[in-house]
Design an enzyme around this catalytic site. Structure first.
Site, PDB file in Angstrom:
ATOM      1  N   HIS A   1       0.762  -1.474   0.013  1.00 60.36           N
ATOM      2  CA  HIS A   1      -0.012   0.174   0.036  1.00 60.36           C
ATOM      3  C   HIS A   1       0.926   1.233   0.063  1.00 60.36           C
ATOM      4  CE1 HIS A   1      -3.006   2.776   0.617  1.00 60.36           C
ATOM      5  NE2 HIS A   1      -2.527   3.204   1.807  1.00 60.36           N
TER       6      HIS A   1
ATOM      7  N   ASP B   1      -7.622   1.479   2.474  1.00 54.97           N
ATOM      8  CA  ASP B   1      -6.966   2.653   3.500  1.00 54.97           C
ATOM      9  C   ASP B   1      -8.211   3.843   3.892  1.00 54.97           C
ATOM     10  OD1 ASP B   1      -5.425   3.262   5.520  1.00 54.97           O
ATOM     11  OD2 ASP B   1      -4.493   4.665   4.346  1.00 54.97           O
TER      12      ASP B   1
END
Length: 958
Positions: free
Chosen positions: A45, A169
């Protein structure tokens, strides 16, 4: 390779769609129908800015802040994928991949293309960034997704097209995002964060995978999107992190060594897998093997994952019912689809998000309000730039003012959509970098806009851009006795727009494009940070998708500026009440009353519909929790909103006022404190009341942070219901202390009722609807019946322990004592059945405001010595119907443009404007000849007639 040989055979026998499906199936590892299949998904990420800037993250700079270097991640992953054909990896952020790809050799590019074709490297989501879902406008989200997906399409073809949306996220999830993803052709959507109470209930009910019906207006399954909630956020299971940033022990598989741990690792993994399987519906579960900026040394991860898969699957010979495999979200989704089950249905959204009882992530709805406003202005600037690039033709990119481009602005805006950008949850130096990028993009666009306007008007006079009009700064208008104002309207309908220009004269003549005199007024300036003492105000009327030009001349012997009448409220001065005329504003459509005792707003009337409501407005602040109380140690911060009391503090119960009343403009200027003021404003032909607020610097002498709101208290009977938009598009109903899909245990009565307001919110009853249109994304709620509160500004002294590691305490060289923020709310009062006909166009106009450019002196001759023949222009043959919004007009390649038209009304929202509308494209533009048109999906990376998505079945009765 065998796969390539097989491809050469099957490609002659099947259609392209069938061939791509076969290729996809071949890229997925085989599963075992009678076992629990654990899909291990290696991923990283990579925030497009957060603790470090985009550049710092890419290059691995400033590792003293955070050790992260994206270029090394991609280098390492590609190298490791080549060492074992079983391995898989997914990548998300195209902004980083694009930058890495540009620097690769031809050999590396061929290798990566092969990995993509074979499904070993899979792109998911595919946007330029992973956008925020609360504070982004849908038009900007579509743009950034289009940019990323187009690059993948152009570079890798159909094999590079993401099949899965991946928002692991963002801090809550918007229904409009799900609708957009469905219309972009995604088969499914996975995310990591949802409210802790919602997750608990879904685990028990085994509803962590569901069908999200994301629109009230689109016929199912057009906006249906299969949605999966990942089990560990986006992290690996506890004890199974093998990155260089992790502390978990590696798999030690030499039985001759004392610390051999294979049995322990396999035992723990089987226990975790079987526990996870109990809260999901099928014999397939997913595990995310990676986290923030991991895989910089991919060998660590892959060496241990290879061993994990080998040893876990080796236990099947002894009766184990677990099968582990390298996988991707698309392969996992394919297995869920094959299961042919029914799925729980959801029709609301996933806001607000809380990860504990007192930890509501609703503060970021307002954090960094100045950046949020600049992003919204930049979105409008980009649309103007895109449109004029098309309307002006090739000369717009290379004309009399030099080389201009729209790409720099497109990339800057795309990066700004990231979930730690416009959200306001980044470090200060990163926020400064986002703003710098937007400013640089606009400078490049200004050249393009000047070139285009020169081509369309025939005038090559230098154009001036006054980007600080919000603080009444424009050197040209302040000093020149004669100048022209070009007003470009990016909307596909005519607009009337109040122009306010800083001047030093007291009287001016304003003429329109046809030489007719325009009513104008000079008022004493209250927004000044420059050298002007007055403001010239007039109403500009601009044609659809076009411009008009106004000439302004100083009158030496004209009347003085409009006088003002000052008063101190009788509540604090204890004098005789002033004349009634000081307490009422009345123009063509609205009547506004003020309480003479307090100087505060007291009532609003719509003169067309003959409606009147009681309406008071004031400013308050919540003291921010510092974490020192008995309930929780959670403080307010960039993410978290946690007031230390449910009752806000009023800034002042009275306001000193100054009144301006003319036929063009009426104002009541209010001063509540040294750090809060407001102008309540009526323009001559406006159907909305303008509240221009100025807040800051927020005092922090008491060592407590402040979260400032404005609250509108009305006589409307709301019964605890209120309404907010979803990313600026469809409207969602909200209810205080209520969630549609679970029984809420409310522990934060204020923060737990806050929702994102991206463009508008309203309250209503059977008779009246009060709508508030915002000029940026903000948080808001209705805590009391009949009220609507909107958070304007936040200044906090503590970090909220969510990773950013600094308090939200904004200062600058210009504002060393704290940030001063100015904004605008528009209020409209209408009947509920017809209110949308007014507030939807008003909201679009707030997003796409006219662009003003200035030239000094009289209109000048062009380079051939002829006087400019064109002071007014429209790119359309006629305005679009009220229900139709021109969302996108941008150059695609040399011979084609991308055009998006949208029906902007929800079904049943408007009696007239919710109906279907037909638009004749051949008769749309005035200067473009349309030779043909082909329809694409929403993100323009698939032909519409070739877009095939998985069909999912909701549970019976849903």
């Amino acid at each position: 390779p065998w796969l390539c040989a097989f491809v050469s055979v099957v490609s002659r026998q099947f259609s392209q769609k069938e061939f791509l499906l076969i290729l996809f199936l071949l890229s997925c590892h085989a599963t075992k129908p009678n076992l629990l299949n654990v899909h291990l998904v290696p991923h990283t990420h990579d925030d497009v800015g957060w603790l470090k800037t985009v550049d710092q993250y890419y290059y691995g700079d400033r590792n003293d802040i955070q050790h992260a270097g994206v270029q090394y991640i991609l280098d390492s992953v590609v190298d490791q994928l080549l060492k074992n054909p079983d391995r898989r990896f997914i990548y998300v952020e195209t902004a980083f991949f694009y930058r890495w790809w540009k620097r690769q050799s031809a050999d590396v590019r061929r290798t990566v293309r092969r990995l993509v074709d074979e499904g070993r490297l899979e792109f998911v989501n595919g946007g330029w960034c992973m956008s925020d879902e609360a504070t982004t406008h849908y038009s900007a989200v579509i743009d950034q997704m289009t940019m990323g997906l187009r690059f993948l399409n152009d570079t890798f073809g159909p094999c590079g097209r993401p099949r899965v949306a991946w928002h692991i996220d963002p801090f809550g999830h918007a229904r409009e995002h799900a609708s957009m993803f469905a219309q972009m052709g995604y088969d499914g959507f996975f995310f990591g964060r949802l409210d802790y109470q919602d997750r608990s209930r879904r685990r028990i009910a085994r509803e962590q995978e569901l069908l999200w019906r994301a629109s009230d207006s689109l016929t199912p399954p057009m906006a249906d999107l299969f949605t999966g909630i990942l089990p560990n956020g986006y992290n690996p299971p506890e004890g199974f992190c093998w990155d260089q940033s992790c502390d978990d022990p590696p798999i030690r598989d030499d039985p001759d060594l004392e610390d051999y741990n294979v049995d322990d690792v396999v035992k723990r993994f089987l226990a975790i897998a079987n526990t996870q399987a109990k809260v999901y519906k099928t014999n397939h579960i997913i595990m995310t093997m990676g986290s923030d900026f991991q895989y910089e040394n991919a060998n660590l991860w892959y060496k241990n994952l290879d061993k994990l898969i080998r040893y876990v699957n080796g236990r099947q010979a002894n009766g184990s019912r677990v099968h582990a495999l390298y996988s991707t979200p698309s392969c996992y989704l394919q297995e869920l689809h094959r299961a042919n089950l029914t799925w729980a249905l959801k029709t609301d959204d996933f806001f607000p998000y809380a990860d504990d009882a007192h930890d509501l992530w609703t503060g970021y709805f307002t954090s960094r309000p100045a950046l949020k406003r600049y992003e919204r202005i930049s979105n409008g600037n980009l649309q103007t730039c895109n449109q004029l690039e098309v309307l002006g033709g090739p000369i717009s990119r290379n004309g009399p003012f030099g080389k201009g481009d729209s790409q720099t602005m497109k990339k800057a805006m795309a990066v700004a959509q990231h979930h730690d950008a416009v959200s306001g949850t980044e470090k200060q130096h990163v926020a400064d970098d986002y703003a710098r990028r937007l400013a640089g993009g606009w400078l490049r666009c200004q050249v393009l806009v000047s070139n285009s306007l020169a081509a369309l008007s025939g005038s090559t006079a230098e154009r001036i851009y006054c980007d600080k009009l919000n603080v009444s700064v424009c050197p040209l208008t302040e000093s020149s006795s004669k100048f022209s104002v070009n007003v470009y309207n990016p909307l596909a309908r005519p607009v009337s727009w109040p122009v306010r220009l800083p001047v030093n004269g007291t009287s001016y003549k304003v003429s329109d494009a046809e030489g007719r005199s325009v009513d104008c007024q000079v008022c004493v300036c209250v927004r000044n940070r420059g050298f002007a003492v007055n403001e010239l105000v007039f109403q500009a009327r601009a044609p659809p998708l076009g411009f008009t030009t106004y000439s302004v001349s100083l009158l030496r012997d004209g009347p003085p500026a409009a006088s003002t009448r000052r008063r101190t409220p009788t509540a604090i001065q204890n004098k005789v009440r002033p004349p009634l005329c000081l307490c009422v504003l009345v123009l063509q459509f609205l009547r506004v009353t003020f309480d003479p005792d307090t100087g505060l707003l007291s009532g609003l009337s719509n003169l067309e519909t003959k409606q009147t409501i009681k309406l008071t407005q004031n400013f308050y602040w919540y003291n921010a929790s510092d974490g020192n109380n008995s309930k929780s140690d959670q403080p307010s911060g960039a993410y978290i909103f946690r007031p230390n009391s449910s009752t806000p503090f009023v800034i002042s119960r009275t306001a000193k006022t100054e009144t301006v009343q003319t036929s063009v403009l009426q104002e009541v200027r209010q001063w509540f404190s040294p750090w809060v003021s407001q102008v309540v404003r009526l323009h001559g032909d406006s159907r909305a009341l303008e509240l221009e607020w100025t807040v800051g610097p927020l005092p922090i002498d008491d060592d407590l942070g402040k979260e400032v709101i404005t609250r509108l208290d009305s006589s409307i009977q709301t019964a605890e219901y209120f309404y907010t938009d979803s990313n600026g598009r469809e409207i969602l109903q909200r209810k205080k202390d209520f969630r549609p899909t679970w029984i809420l245990r409310q522990s934060e009565p204020v923060a737990g009722n806050y929702y994102p307001i991206n463009s508008r919110a309203f309250i209503k009853d059977e008779v009246d609807q009060l709508t508030v249109v915002t000029d940026r994304s903000q948080g808001g709620s209705s805590i009391q019946n009949g009220s609507l509160e909107i958070m304007l500004h936040r200044r906090l002294l503590y970090d909220d322990v969510r990773g950013v590691a600094e308090p939200l305490n904004e200062t600058s060289a210009l504002f060393p004592e704290g940030l001063v923020v100015r904004g605008r709310l528009l209020l409209s009062l209408d009947r509920p059945p017809t209110a949308a006909d007014a507030h939807r166009p008003l909201a679009q106009q707030a997003v796409l405001q006219p662009t003003l450019t200035f030239t000094d002196g009289e209109p000048r001759p062009n380079t051939r010595g002829r006087w400019s023949p064109c002071l007014q222009f429209s790119g359309l043959q006629a305005a679009l119907p009220p229900a139709v919004h021109l969302l996108t007009l941008t150059q695609w390649d040399e011979d084609s443009v991308l055009l998006r038209l949208e029906h902007q009304f929800q079904s049943r929202e408007s009696k007239e404007n919710s109906r279907p509308v037909t638009v004749n494209l051949q008769k749309l533009f005035s200067t473009l000849e349309i030779l043909g048109a082909s329809e694409l999906n929403l993100s323009a990376n698939q032909w519409k007639d070739e877009m095939k998505r998985f069909h999912w079945t909701p549970q019976t009765g849903m």
